[in-house]
Scaffold this motif. Sequence first.
Motif, PDB file in Angstrom:
ATOM      1  N   ARG A   1     -81.190  61.849  31.275  1.00  0.00           N
ATOM      2  CA  ARG A   1     -81.760  63.188  31.166  1.00  0.00           C
ATOM      3  C   ARG A   1     -81.018  64.122  32.130  1.00  0.00           C
ATOM      4  O   ARG A   1     -80.903  63.863  33.327  1.00  0.00           O
ATOM      5  N   LYS A   2     -80.494  65.225  31.615  1.00  0.00           N
ATOM      6  CA  LYS A   2     -79.738  66.167  32.418  1.00  0.00           C
ATOM      7  C   LYS A   2     -79.991  67.570  31.886  1.00  0.00           C
ATOM      8  O   LYS A   2     -79.876  67.809  30.671  1.00  0.00           O
ATOM      9  N   ASP A   3     -80.363  68.489  32.793  1.00  0.00           N
ATOM     10  CA  ASP A   3     -80.646  69.878  32.418  1.00  0.00           C
ATOM     11  C   ASP A   3     -81.682  69.952  31.302  1.00  0.00           C
ATOM     12  O   ASP A   3     -81.517  70.688  30.318  1.00  0.00           O
ATOM     13  N   ASN A   4     -82.758  69.157  31.470  1.00  0.00           N
ATOM     14  CA  ASN A   4     -83.878  69.153  30.516  1.00  0.00           C
ATOM     15  C   ASN A   4     -83.465  68.701  29.120  1.00  0.00           C
ATOM     16  O   ASN A   4     -84.116  69.054  28.132  1.00  0.00           O
ATOM     17  N   ARG A   5     -82.360  67.948  29.059  1.00  0.00           N
ATOM     18  CA  ARG A   5     -81.928  67.407  27.767  1.00  0.00           C
ATOM     19  C   ARG A   5     -81.673  65.920  27.919  1.00  0.00           C
ATOM     20  O   ARG A   5     -81.263  65.447  28.988  1.00  0.00           O
ATOM     21  N   ASP A   6     -81.920  65.185  26.845  1.00  0.00           N
ATOM     22  CA  ASP A   6     -81.675  63.749  26.828  1.00  0.00           C
ATOM     23  C   ASP A   6     -80.324  63.470  26.170  1.00  0.00           C
ATOM     24  O   ASP A   6     -80.031  63.978  25.075  1.00  0.00           O
ATOM     25  N   TYR A   7     -79.519  62.692  26.867  1.00  0.00           N
ATOM     26  CA  TYR A   7     -78.207  62.296  26.350  1.00  0.00           C
ATOM     27  C   TYR A   7     -78.203  60.781  26.179  1.00  0.00           C
ATOM     28  O   TYR A   7     -78.560  60.045  27.099  1.00  0.00           O
ATOM     29  N   VAL A   8     -77.811  60.331  24.984  1.00  0.00           N
ATOM     30  CA  VAL A   8     -77.766  58.901  24.683  1.00  0.00           C
ATOM     31  C   VAL A   8     -76.320  58.424  24.803  1.00  0.00           C
ATOM     32  O   VAL A   8     -75.413  58.970  24.157  1.00  0.00           O
ATOM     33  N   TYR A   9     -76.131  57.408  25.625  1.00  0.00           N
ATOM     34  CA  TYR A   9     -74.800  56.824  25.808  1.00  0.00           C
ATOM     35  C   TYR A   9     -74.832  55.380  25.347  1.00  0.00           C
ATOM     36  O   TYR A   9     -75.603  54.561  25.845  1.00  0.00           O
ATOM     37  N   ARG A  10     -74.013  55.077  24.343  1.00  0.00           N
ATOM     38  CA  ARG A  10     -73.854  53.711  23.875  1.00  0.00           C
ATOM     39  C   ARG A  10     -72.435  53.545  23.349  1.00  0.00           C
ATOM     40  O   ARG A  10     -71.703  54.522  23.152  1.00  0.00           O
ATOM     41  N   LEU A  11     -72.047  52.291  23.103  1.00  0.00           N
ATOM     42  CA  LEU A  11     -70.670  52.005  22.724  1.00  0.00           C
ATOM     43  C   LEU A  11     -70.273  52.726  21.447  1.00  0.00           C
ATOM     44  O   LEU A  11     -69.176  53.284  21.361  1.00  0.00           O
ATOM     45  N   ALA A  12     -71.112  52.728  20.454  1.00  0.00           N
ATOM     46  CA  ALA A  12     -70.761  53.338  19.164  1.00  0.00           C
ATOM     47  C   ALA A  12     -70.455  54.821  19.318  1.00  0.00           C
ATOM     48  O   ALA A  12     -69.450  55.326  18.792  1.00  0.00           O
ATOM     49  N   SER A  13     -71.322  55.546  20.037  1.00  0.00           N
ATOM     50  CA  SER A  13     -71.102  56.975  20.209  1.00  0.00           C
ATOM     51  C   SER A  13     -69.885  57.243  21.096  1.00  0.00           C
ATOM     52  O   SER A  13     -69.153  58.220  20.881  1.00  0.00           O
ATOM     53  N   ALA A  14     -69.659  56.378  22.101  1.00  0.00           N
ATOM     54  CA  ALA A  14     -68.496  56.546  22.968  1.00  0.00           C
ATOM     55  C   ALA A  14     -67.202  56.422  22.171  1.00  0.00           C
ATOM     56  O   ALA A  14     -66.273  57.220  22.332  1.00  0.00           O
ATOM     57  N   GLU A  15     -67.154  55.420  21.282  1.00  0.00           N
ATOM     58  CA  GLU A  15     -65.952  55.238  20.479  1.00  0.00           C
ATOM     59  C   GLU A  15     -65.781  56.382  19.484  1.00  0.00           C
ATOM     60  O   GLU A  15     -64.660  56.850  19.250  1.00  0.00           O
ATOM     61  N   GLN A  16     -66.880  56.842  18.910  1.00  0.00           N
ATOM     62  CA  GLN A  16     -66.803  57.950  17.960  1.00  0.00           C
ATOM     63  C   GLN A  16     -66.283  59.218  18.650  1.00  0.00           C
ATOM     64  O   GLN A  16     -65.427  59.925  18.114  1.00  0.00           O
ATOM     65  N   ASN A  17     -66.802  59.498  19.842  1.00  0.00           N
ATOM     66  CA  ASN A  17     -66.345  60.680  20.580  1.00  0.00           C
ATOM     67  C   ASN A  17     -64.866  60.559  20.956  1.00  0.00           C
ATOM     68  O   ASN A  17     -64.121  61.547  20.921  1.00  0.00           O
ATOM     69  N   PHE A  18     -64.450  59.349  21.307  1.00  0.00           N
ATOM     70  CA  PHE A  18     -63.048  59.129  21.648  1.00  0.00           C
ATOM     71  C   PHE A  18     -62.146  59.436  20.458  1.00  0.00           C
ATOM     72  O   PHE A  18     -61.119  60.112  20.595  1.00  0.00           O
ATOM     73  N   ARG A  19     -62.525  58.961  19.293  1.00  0.00           N
ATOM     74  CA  ARG A  19     -61.707  59.207  18.094  1.00  0.00           C
ATOM     75  C   ARG A  19     -61.621  60.692  17.785  1.00  0.00           C
ATOM     76  O   ARG A  19     -60.559  61.197  17.383  1.00  0.00           O
ATOM     77  N   GLN A  20     -62.704  61.405  17.979  1.00  0.00           N
ATOM     78  CA  GLN A  20     -62.688  62.849  17.754  1.00  0.00           C
ATOM     79  C   GLN A  20     -61.722  63.548  18.710  1.00  0.00           C
ATOM     80  O   GLN A  20     -60.985  64.454  18.311  1.00  0.00           O
ATOM     81  N   ARG A  21     -61.735  63.123  19.972  1.00  0.00           N
ATOM     82  CA  ARG A  21     -60.837  63.732  20.960  1.00  0.00           C
ATOM     83  C   ARG A  21     -59.374  63.446  20.630  1.00  0.00           C
ATOM     84  O   ARG A  21     -58.504  64.310  20.792  1.00  0.00           O
ATOM     85  N   VAL A  22     -59.084  62.224  20.171  1.00  0.00           N
ATOM     86  CA  VAL A  22     -57.707  61.891  19.806  1.00  0.00           C
ATOM     87  C   VAL A  22     -57.262  62.709  18.599  1.00  0.00           C
ATOM     88  O   VAL A  22     -56.137  63.218  18.553  1.00  0.00           O
ATOM     89  N   ARG A  23     -58.154  62.844  17.610  1.00  0.00           N
ATOM     90  CA  ARG A  23     -57.794  63.649  16.428  1.00  0.00           C
ATOM     91  C   ARG A  23     -57.539  65.106  16.820  1.00  0.00           C
ATOM     92  O   ARG A  23     -56.637  65.755  16.279  1.00  0.00           O
TER      93      ARG A  23
END
Length: 559
Positions: free
Chosen positions: A507-529
């Motif tokens: 929880r950061k700045d009144n928002r919930d952020y979910v961190y897991r392997l699947a989302s981490a890999e998905q975000n990485f692929r987006q950054r590379v693209r």
Amino acid sequence: MFGYDLIDSPWLLPRPCGRPASEPQSLRHTLLHAHEYDALEVEISTHTPALLRQVLLPVVMDALGRPGDRTEWARRFAHGRFTEEQQQAISDYLDEHRSRFDLFSNEAPFAQVPQLHTAKEETKGSALLVATEASGNNVPLFASRTEANPLPLPPAEAARWLLHAHCWDTAGIKSGAVDDPAVKAGKTTGNVTGPLGALGVIVPMGRTLFETLMLNIPIGRQPVDDLPQWRRPFAQAAWHIRSATGLLDLWTWQARRIRLIPEQTDEGLRVCRVVLCTGDRLQAIPEWEPHTAWTFQKAPKSPTGTVRRPRRHVPGKAAWRGMEALLTAERQDSDGGVETSILLSQLADVQADGFLPFDYPLQVQTIGIVYGTQSAVVEDVLFDSIPLPAAGLRTESDTYTTLVEVTEQAEDLAKAINDLSADLRRARGADPIPWDKGQRPGEYVLHALDPLVRRFLVDVRAASDDSALLEQGRAAWERLAQQRTREVAEQLLAAATGSEFVGRVVRKDNRDYVYRLASAEQNFRQRVRAALPRWAQTVRDQRDAHTEQPAVAASARSA
């Protein structure tokens, strides 16, 4: 009485073109035959600018004068060697000033102060001159000798380290010379490093030593009162703070008062003891200093609102990662702006005039020293050499755009890996690696990309600013860069444990952020693209083609 004439005694190590072996040569021979050698061999990379600036360049420029304009520079450069008239002028010049080129002269030793001594006639071991040897507080890691061991230097080696000390010597306490009013308790304090220690030195290198000399001589008039140290009155023990009168004065700046003490040994004439005191200080690094890039920082008290400072090299950072600073020829007065060196900016103009071909094999050496403990010790010596396409020096060219884009992409890929690492660490309940502590995984990407970037720079030079070839090269670069980056990412993903699959909520700045392997890999692929648009488009095109094939086959069967 000893003597060692630097004009005709062999003390320089020029490397013959196409041959690895070299023999010591005299100053006269090295200059007159500069077209036969490709570079100087040196014990340590910081010797290269010291020898160029303290001897070779000043002799050539004072004997022949600076090129008045780009046309004159191009005429000299295109000849490929000094003409017979120029060789005679250089030889006559050396003969005229021979008395000031004797290393052990009693009246005027080269780059030294005659009869220099302290009140107690103290001397130090010759290791004091050698940046890589243990002396006083300067104790290099894994040093093979201690200060108690003598270091007898042959005259040739002593001459090279003498010039190195004038350029790079450490700061800190120095012995106090007699007749120096700044001396207190036999010492001087508050000393600064040699002038090159304040710079990130940039040296353009050509195919031969002659071309390197020409590439390092700025075009334009020089002040009539600008003289090298050997044409000035003998330096006195007392030091001064002053401005340099011109390039000859700046290049041969006497940052230290030094006296070499020769002695006859079983091995021959050697320098075992020296006297080294503080020397003249530059009032400021002049804006016409040719061997450094510049950075601009906010300065409210400055008339322009910014201040221009020499750009230092960053330890562990390859030269190509500062490509923008190497290529930005026009002054930028914004905070954080950069500007390349005068010499590279000059080459941009020469190339634009057609005097330097697109495929000229220009190399750029970046050299510096990292000092520690109030700049009183040498912690590291920085060196890199990269091929720099001459066309890239012009900001309006496709080559410039290509080079800047590729280096930015490499940084973006490193950041993508660092972000992947941070997401995986958060998923397992740990904090990301701080940016200023430890080794972040993005460094592995930059290391893997380094040979690709260097090969790319060579290929760009051969492309001769052909937009079609440059575009093909960019596409190939992105494909290979994606592969190297993916290999590093696979190592991070393979090290994941079960906790990363489940993940966690932060929880950061009144928002919930979910961190897991699947989302981490998905975000990485987006950054590379996002970082590699050409590769991403190729992947989309291939996917669309595979999607269309089953549809066409089904349509054919139904027909």
